[in-house]
Write a protein that holds these residues in place. Structure first.
Motif, PDB file in Angstrom:
ATOM      1  N   CYS A 109      -9.621 -65.357  38.789  1.00  6.30           N
ATOM      2  CA  CYS A 109     -11.055 -65.574  39.008  1.00  6.30           C
ATOM      3  C   CYS A 109     -11.821 -64.991  37.818  1.00  6.30           C
ATOM      4  O   CYS A 109     -11.238 -64.332  36.961  1.00  6.30           O
ATOM      5  N   HIS A 129      -5.493 -65.322  42.376  1.00  7.61           N
ATOM      6  CA  HIS A 129      -5.535 -65.556  43.822  1.00  7.61           C
ATOM      7  C   HIS A 129      -4.520 -66.644  44.155  1.00  7.61           C
ATOM      8  O   HIS A 129      -4.454 -67.655  43.460  1.00  7.61           O
ATOM      9  N   CYS A 185     -10.283 -58.419  46.305  1.00  8.55           N
ATOM     10  CA  CYS A 185     -10.921 -58.668  45.013  1.00  8.55           C
ATOM     11  C   CYS A 185     -12.437 -58.548  45.142  1.00  8.55           C
ATOM     12  O   CYS A 185     -13.024 -58.982  46.128  1.00  8.55           O
ATOM     13  N   CYS A 243     -14.551 -60.256  43.745  1.00  8.66           N
ATOM     14  CA  CYS A 243     -15.234 -61.552  43.657  1.00  8.66           C
ATOM     15  C   CYS A 243     -15.575 -62.104  45.035  1.00  8.66           C
ATOM     16  O   CYS A 243     -16.317 -63.072  45.151  1.00  8.66           O
ATOM     17  N   CYS A 277     -13.462 -63.540  47.133  1.00  8.33           N
ATOM     18  CA  CYS A 277     -12.490 -64.549  47.589  1.00  8.33           C
ATOM     19  C   CYS A 277     -11.515 -63.883  48.560  1.00  8.33           C
ATOM     20  O   CYS A 277     -11.008 -62.807  48.297  1.00  8.33           O
TER      21      CYS A 277
HETATM   22 ZN    ZN Z   1     -11.179 -62.651  42.717  1.00  8.42          ZN
END
Ligand code: ZN
Length: 412
Positions: free
Chosen positions: A234, A241, A296, A298, A300
């Motif tokens: 990512c 991922h 993570c 991010c 996700c």
């Molecule tokens: Zn991520």
């Protein structure tokens, strides 16, 4: 990592399905394994491993676990050493793969507005077609170039204002250099690169990133398991991922086959949870990585694995320490005056391992200085004392195929 209930239900279902293939019928019989032996998620370790060698021996269609009427396509791994592996796909497999691919692109922030130039090859190989299906499912515009013809690639890139490039790292670098050379950097609209199929060092990554001024994402996969698209990094991160609703990942010690502790490096073993045409159980990828347990930043929800740090076959143990090519790449990348071209040679002298690291130097750095600097850094980062030898640029052999990085003379 423990298997969840949903994954376990899929596993039991796939065990039953796999028993329909000649390949698994034989494997189960030979190893004395019975699918009914798997009663809890922990029992997955009772399932015998499958290796690339096994799959080759199932040539041509021994892996097929459904009737011919359900197979819509095959793909094949390259047969550079021995027979290729042929993987049959059902319509559902093709759909599932495109879902995973589209998910990869979404994770990389690609949208319907993007124009995606696909440079990996089409045909028996999985890459081109896999990219194409993912781009179309996402709703972006596919520009299905395939490999080669750099002139035309760059022209399309300029005229169509391509925003995403799908490529191997070496081809991305070649395009970046050609764009730079022709002074076309201002005329291209590239924002992202989806890079797959080879392990690549940080120096190469940096060069592509700088020359094209784009964000890069690592995409991972292998023909035996659908193809590319089973995981992707990512924004701004090096970990990837992966899609745990389709795949179950285990990490094992590549010598003993025993599971490693959480977060430790070992060989990636993959079980497909939904694949119909050729379900695979505990497939040994020979790729070395580790699973990441922390979520993570991010957002996700899918779990992650680290970058592939090398092949199990490339790893070597020197003075009791495991050495991976990626570690040496990483070390040399961090040192000014050392290029990423290197070779190591290991000998056994007077009952002891001896290792020499040969590398090419860059710029006007003095031979002796750089040798002792690399030696010091090697000791502090990797933990053993080795001899070092700096060569002039081009001093190491280049190979069209796979460059030999490790020469191990310790046989017997
Ligand atoms: Zn991520």
């Amino acid at each position: 990592m423990r298997m969840n209930e949903m994954q376990f239900a899929c596993l039991k279902d796939r065990l039953k399905a796999a028993s329909n293939s000649k390949f698994y019928k034989k494997k189960f019989k030979e190893s004395g394994f019975c699918p009914e032996d798997v009663r809890t998620p922990e029992d997955i370790v009772k399932i015998p491993f499958s290796s690339k060698e096994d799959l080759r021996n199932a040539y041509p269609l021994g892996l097929q676990a459904v009737p011919d009427s359900e197979v819509v396509r095959i793909h094949s791994s390259s047969g550079t050493t021995g027979l290729p592996v042929i993987i049959p796909y059902t319509a559902q497999d093709v759909t599932d793969w495109s879902i995973m691919m589209a998910r990869c692109f979404e994770t990389a922030g690609i949208t319907k507005e993007d124009r995606f130039q696909i440079t990996p090859g089409y045909g028996l190989w999985t890459a081109g077609i896999g990219f194409q299906a993912g781009v179309e499912r996402l709703g972006a515009m596919a520009v299905p170039m395939g490999p080669g013809n750099t002139e035309k690639q760059i022209q399309m890139m300029v005229d169509l204002k391509t925003t995403v490039l799908g490529a191997t790292s070496s081809y991305a670098l070649l395009l970046a250099e050609q764009i730079q050379k022709r002074g076309l950097k201002d005329k291209i609209s590239l924002k992202k690169g989806i890079i797959g199929s080879e392990r690549w060092g940080d120096k190469m990554r940096q060069r592509i990133q700088e020359e094209l001024d784009i964000s890069l994402y690592d995409i991972y996969g292998l023909t035996e398991i659908y193809g590319p698209g089973i995981s992707i990094s990512c924004e701004g991160k090096k970990e990837l991922h992966y899609w745990d609703d389709y795949l179950f990942f285990e990490i094992v010690d590549f010598q003993t086959g025993e599971p490693v502790k959480d977060g430790e490096v070992g060989e990636l073993v993959i079980t497909t949870l939904k694949k119909q045409g050729a379900p695979l159980l505990r497939y040994r990828t020979r790729d070395l990585t580790r699973l990441i347990t922390e979520p993570c930043s991010c957002g996700c929800k899918y779990p992650r694995h680290d970058r592939i740090i090398g092949r199990a076959d490339d790893m070597c143990k020197v003075k009791g320490v495991n050495i991976y090519p990626a570690q040496i790449d990483g070390l040399l990348s961090s040192i000014d005056g050392a290029s990423s071209e290197y070779q190591i040679q290991v000998d056994h002298v007077n009952g002891k391992d001896e290792m020499i690291l040969r590398f090419e130097k860059e710029g006007s750095v003095e031979k002796q200085n750089i040798e002792s600097h690399v030696q010091k850094m090697f000791k502090s980062k990797i933990g053993i004392l080795v001899q070092t030898e700096a060569l002039e640029k081009g001093g190491l052999p280049r190979s069209e195929k796979k460059t030999v990085r490790i020469i191990d003379n310790r046989m017997d």
